[in-house]
Design a protein around this motif. Sequence first.
Motif, mmCIF file in Angstrom:
data_model
loop_
_atom_site.group_PDB
_atom_site.id
_atom_site.type_symbol
_atom_site.label_atom_id
_atom_site.label_comp_id
_atom_site.label_asym_id
_atom_site.label_seq_id
_atom_site.Cartn_x
_atom_site.Cartn_y
_atom_site.Cartn_z
ATOM 1 N N LEU A 282 0.766 -1.098 -0.035
ATOM 2 C CA LEU A 282 -0.095 0.012 0.078
ATOM 3 C C LEU A 282 0.820 1.548 0.075
ATOM 4 N N ASN A 300 -6.707 -9.429 4.541
ATOM 5 C CA ASN A 300 -7.127 -7.820 4.542
ATOM 6 C C ASN A 300 -6.619 -7.229 5.540
ATOM 7 N N HIS A 311 -9.746 2.286 7.384
ATOM 8 C CA HIS A 311 -9.974 1.725 5.844
ATOM 9 C C HIS A 311 -9.502 0.363 6.025
ATOM 10 N N THR A 313 -8.008 -2.882 3.349
ATOM 11 C CA THR A 313 -7.341 -2.966 1.881
ATOM 12 C C THR A 313 -7.117 -4.569 1.840
ATOM 13 N N ALA A 315 -4.749 -6.568 -0.020
ATOM 14 C CA ALA A 315 -3.422 -6.225 -0.727
ATOM 15 C C ALA A 315 -3.239 -7.050 -1.973
ATOM 16 N N ALA A 318 -4.822 -4.712 -4.290
ATOM 17 C CA ALA A 318 -5.084 -3.390 -4.141
ATOM 18 C C ALA A 318 -6.439 -2.689 -4.011
ATOM 19 N N TYR A 319 -7.404 -3.266 -3.618
ATOM 20 C CA TYR A 319 -8.448 -2.610 -3.208
ATOM 21 C C TYR A 319 -8.749 -2.253 -1.949
ATOM 22 N N THR A 320 -9.084 -0.839 -1.848
ATOM 23 C CA THR A 320 -9.248 -0.131 -0.452
ATOM 24 C C THR A 320 -10.567 0.394 -0.447
ATOM 25 N N THR A 321 -11.238 0.433 0.645
ATOM 26 C CA THR A 321 -12.600 1.220 1.014
ATOM 27 C C THR A 321 -12.623 1.489 2.317
ATOM 28 N N HIS A 442 -14.557 -7.953 -4.990
ATOM 29 C CA HIS A 442 -13.573 -6.725 -4.436
ATOM 30 C C HIS A 442 -13.184 -7.332 -3.180
ATOM 31 N N ILE A 443 -13.670 -6.637 -2.092
ATOM 32 C CA ILE A 443 -13.384 -6.853 -0.520
ATOM 33 C C ILE A 443 -14.548 -7.532 0.163
ATOM 34 N N HIS A 456 -13.977 -1.137 -4.163
ATOM 35 C CA HIS A 456 -12.897 -0.408 -3.995
ATOM 36 C C HIS A 456 -13.449 1.005 -4.437
#
Length: 725
Positions: A282, A300, A311, A313, A315, A318-321, A442-443, A456
Amino acid sequence: MNGSFSCGCHPGYLLELDGRRCKAAGQEPFLLASVQFDLLLYGLRSFKEDVLTFTGKKIIFSVDYDWKEKKVFWLSLDAESIKWITMDKKNKGTIVKETPSPFSLSVFEDVIYWSDTKMRTIQKANKDTGKNRTVLIKRLGQPFGLKVIHETLQPIAFNPCQNLGCSHLCLLGPKQSGMCRCPIGFLLANDGTTCVLPADTAFLFLVSPSVITQVYLKNIQSTIGLKTLPEHKALSVPIVNQITAMDYVLQDQSVYAADSEGGFIALFKLKEQELVFRGKVLQLEGDVVTSLAVDWITHNIYWSSRQQLIHVTLASKAYTTILFDRDLSQPNSIAVHPPSGVMCFSHMQEEGAGVIGSILLNGLNYKEYKTGPERLAAFTHIEKMLFWTTVNDTTKVWYSDGLQTKHLWFEVKKDVVDLKVYSKFSQQGTNHCVEKNGGCSHICLPYPGGRTCKCHIGYNSTNATACGKDVRCPEMTRPCKDGRKCLLRERFCDGQADCLDESDEENCADGVRSLAVDWFTGQLYWTNRKRKAIYAGAADGSGYATVLGKNIDPKELVLLPAKRVRPSPSIALVLELQASGGYDPYGQEVNRLISRGWVKIDIFDSHNRVISGRWKVPIRILPVNPRLTTGEINAVPQLENAELYLRIVNARDADVQSFAPITHNNAGLYKYPPQAPARSLFAADAPLPSYPSPYRFPNSQMMCSSYLETVDPPPPSAMLFEEFE
């Protein structure tokens, strides 16, 4: 097993950590003691001393406790009486007087018993009133000690440890429950009953800005209150200059460390005595990670930053929310337990109190616990044990073992930014995200009994598991926080929620929404969007007052300071048209009132007479400009074919005019105003030109008649309106 033994305790007692001694279960036992003139309470676990009462110069000789009334009874040789005091110190008194040499006492049920060496008697009396005083025993010899014996004073209870099968120790807990525990030097295995030697598999990571120190737990109970580090080894961290947080995944021996100078989280592999760099997972721009924790099941990464948000992520992709958007003050430590779907984190409140907050891993169900005035620097947990640090002049490392709430393990003069603890029994279990990322594109965020899919940043949910990329917002617009909608900038903080997540009305200033001026007095009137009130004040700022403030929600303010206006041909009526529906220039559906166009119509003729009648006026495109003359207004393009139908009524004709119904059937009665000349820009027979409009009206049926000069019609008669009916 040959050569082994296991000690047990009577029900109602707990086995000490040495595996040989027993202590009372339940609340902390206290020692009630008389020390010359003081009556003391001494905590047998916390070792805290409290003075219950002070008698001056009267020596306290014997004491007893009444569980039912929560009273302490004592006698004093010098006072020749028996006294009492409640445990909360709020009430006290004397129960027995005129006993010349009391020596010992005991309380049972509603009676107090005592011995008197001078009277050579053992007596009793009512413990509440002192009445019904009776001599039980009188002898030639002096009576000294006495004690009431009954089975209710030492009850036999159910033994919850009988069938637990603990390998070493079983301790009684609240509500008649039992808990398996281990002697010094052992750890409780994952089965909850077996104790094993930890060797070097249980350890604490003590994180400083430049080094990670691995501290072993195997001798923790025998090394309490150290002034230096226990047995440990130091690990240097390559490429990271200023560590702010870290976490460790046992399964693949991965270490995640955040660097404040580079604004990144790096991945390392722990190999024997060193950390091997594997890459950055990140990278932040203009921000710093302040704390992090890794879900060892999904990998995560949960992290906080100077934005004071939490947040998450993924890894690997590379998805982040954003997980938790409540404004946190100085978040400095995060701990997660993926099998239960729970996260804890610490932060500071404005008044300086430390707070431990907890939420589910999907960001819901927030709770908090205040830890006290000391700054809580970091905390972590392992197999029924909680570790945390506090900072004053030194950094102190504390732990709770489930029996005693607070032990000081050691203290050091070094800055500790994070704290994590592990053993070979850590990081076990599963959740609903373990297989194929829970089906999420995604997550995947687990919670007790299920999972939530998140997208994301820059993506929207297209269904329960899939995500689609956001449409980029055009100029003059901004996205909602959830990224699902773009709005014109003026629709943010306008008092009406337009975003699906209502984020357009978040973090809005407590300010003026609308303003009006009394042109006679110069007084200002304004509305406040948050306080829901209308205020009035002097223009020079010398003071203001609330005009109306009964929980109203004012959006617009119109002020009419004068009841009557002197007629003049210069007075005109200016109207601004607001409407909803259709689409804005960026293709967004309009579902709220916004300005569309405007009209201006003269009120009085050259003789100061009201131009009464039924009029239709072309609606002009924005912007509004009331200073334009009638001729100049006719040169302003019309808003598509839109026209405004209205009546202007003289007061003398108001009653008659009000009888006319307003329907499409009466549209032919409405004419263009007589003082507005015919369109000079276009031939009378030519079709009306079209002008680009900033809005499209779906299924518009606005009428547009030919523009003709007309004569001001007289007020309609009552008979005319009878025909309409």
